[in-house]
Design a protein around this motif. Structure first.
Motif: not given
Length: 365
Positions: A55-59, A138-140, A144-149
């Motif tokens: 999850g991503e949350v912007n403040i 704001v709950n993003l 958004l999606s996320e990759l870990a390389v």
């Protein structure tokens, strides 16, 4: 019962033959070729994980820095833009709401990355505690999606396959930029103990990157199975195992991420008292003398049969070839080299208390 969510890469995982399983409210890939093979790919070359369930949350706002410091154990005050912090959000009694990363995007703008299983709980908690602060939450998470390389070849793969120049990024720093007309955030972070990067971007951009990485033949697709074995070997906690609503960072051995010299934060009084007075239980490492595998929840006992704790995570270590575990045990039995037993089904196996880090991290500083 509601259905599990799916990430933007779900169809690709299925087509690739991944073993799918529920995790944190999502249908996620657990393994492709196999946990051992994927684990070794990350340790020796490069593996790629779909971590879009996070999850991503912007403040943001005039009091964003003050508010983040109010709900977060680490100290973001005065930090440079581009810095990342690890820490916890706590209940007033000191238990852990969640552990998370905080990205400083600007003097009045912060991105919080939270665990998938806690998204709804965390967002409600963040919004509730924001009352009285001049901030916008704001709950993003759905946007958004996320990759870990991850792995020793990750920097070269990022640059040569994805066209993302990241050699200048230091550990726990990030940059935001445009890639093919799309805004992305790239950080030198990970959950494996190896050098690596995490990329946050809109769903379509993440699918395009995944396709490019798979077509390159230079990476192994990796599931959450080896993400767990990798993080465990280097002593990184998992929420729900080594941290929880009823486990404090002091009990988990994570006091270094709690800045007691800050004027205040939620839970400060409780954990400060624990730090001063001590705690009745602690997370420790265990090494078994046998090849038997300890699992979450198995009892830990003294040689005379007294139950003094339980296993939080356990595996046959892939990189170290030993039966190892992290466990919550009563403090009198937490000293290094203390002899204990682990109950595995109907038998008890000798174990010895060790450090929680069983394998040396290979971060690029």
């Amino acid at each position: 019962m509601s259905e599990n969510k799916r990430t933007c890469l779900y169809d690709r995982h299925v087509r690739a033959g991944a073993l799918m399983s529920p995790f944190g409210g999502f249908d996620m890939p657990i393994q492709y070729e196999g946990i051992t093979e994927e684990h070794q790919a990350v340790r020796t070359a490069c593996g790629v994980f779909d971590v879009s369930h996070m999850g991503e949350v912007n403040i943001s706002g005039p009091q964003a820095e003050e508010y983040v410091n109010h709900i977060f154990t680490n100290d973001v005050a005065g930090a440079p833009v581009g810095q990342i912090f690890y820490g916890m959000m706590l209940h007033p009694h000191g238990g852990t709401v969640d552990d998370l990363l905080v990205y400083k995007r600007g003097d009045d703008n912060f991105l919080l990355v939270i665990n998938a299983s806690n998204i709804d709980k965390d967002v409600a908690w963040i919004e509730r505690n924001a009352e009285g602060y001049d901030v916008e939450v704001v709950n993003l998470s759905d946007d958004l999606s996320e990759l870990a390389v991850q792995g020793p070849d990750s920097e070269a793969v990022m640059q040569q396959v994805l066209g993302i120049n990241c050699a200048d990024l230091k550990f726990y720093t990030f940059r935001e930029e445009m890639l093919d007309g799309v805004h992305i955030l790239v950080s030198r972070t990970g959950y494996t103990g190896e050098d690596g990067f995490e990329i946050y971007a809109p769903h379509e951009a993440i699918t395009d990157m995944w396709d490019a990485l798979m077509e390159s033949g230079r990476v192994a697709p990796c599931g959450l199975g080896c993400r767990d074995t990798l993080r465990f070997e280097v002593g990184l906690p998992l929420y729900g195992d080594e941290l929880a609503d009823d486990i404090t960072p002091v009990e988990a051995g994570l006091s270094m991420f709690v800045k007691f010299d800050k004027p205040e934060f939620i839970g400060r009084e409780a954990v400060a008292r624990q730090k001063t007075e001590g705690v009745s239980r602690r997370i420790v490492g265990l090494e078994l003398a046998d090849r038997a595998i300890p699992r979450h929840g198995y009892e830990v006992l003294t040689p005379d049969g007294k139950v003094v704790g339980h296993v939080t995570t356990g595996y046959r270590g892939i990189s170290v070839d030993r039966s190892i575990a992290m466990a919550m045990v009563e403090t009198p039995y937490a000293a290094k080299d203390t002899e204990l037993l682990v109950q595995i089904r109907r038998k008890q196996f000798p174990a010895r208390v060790t450090a929680k880090k069983f394998y040396k991290k290979s971060y690029k500083k």
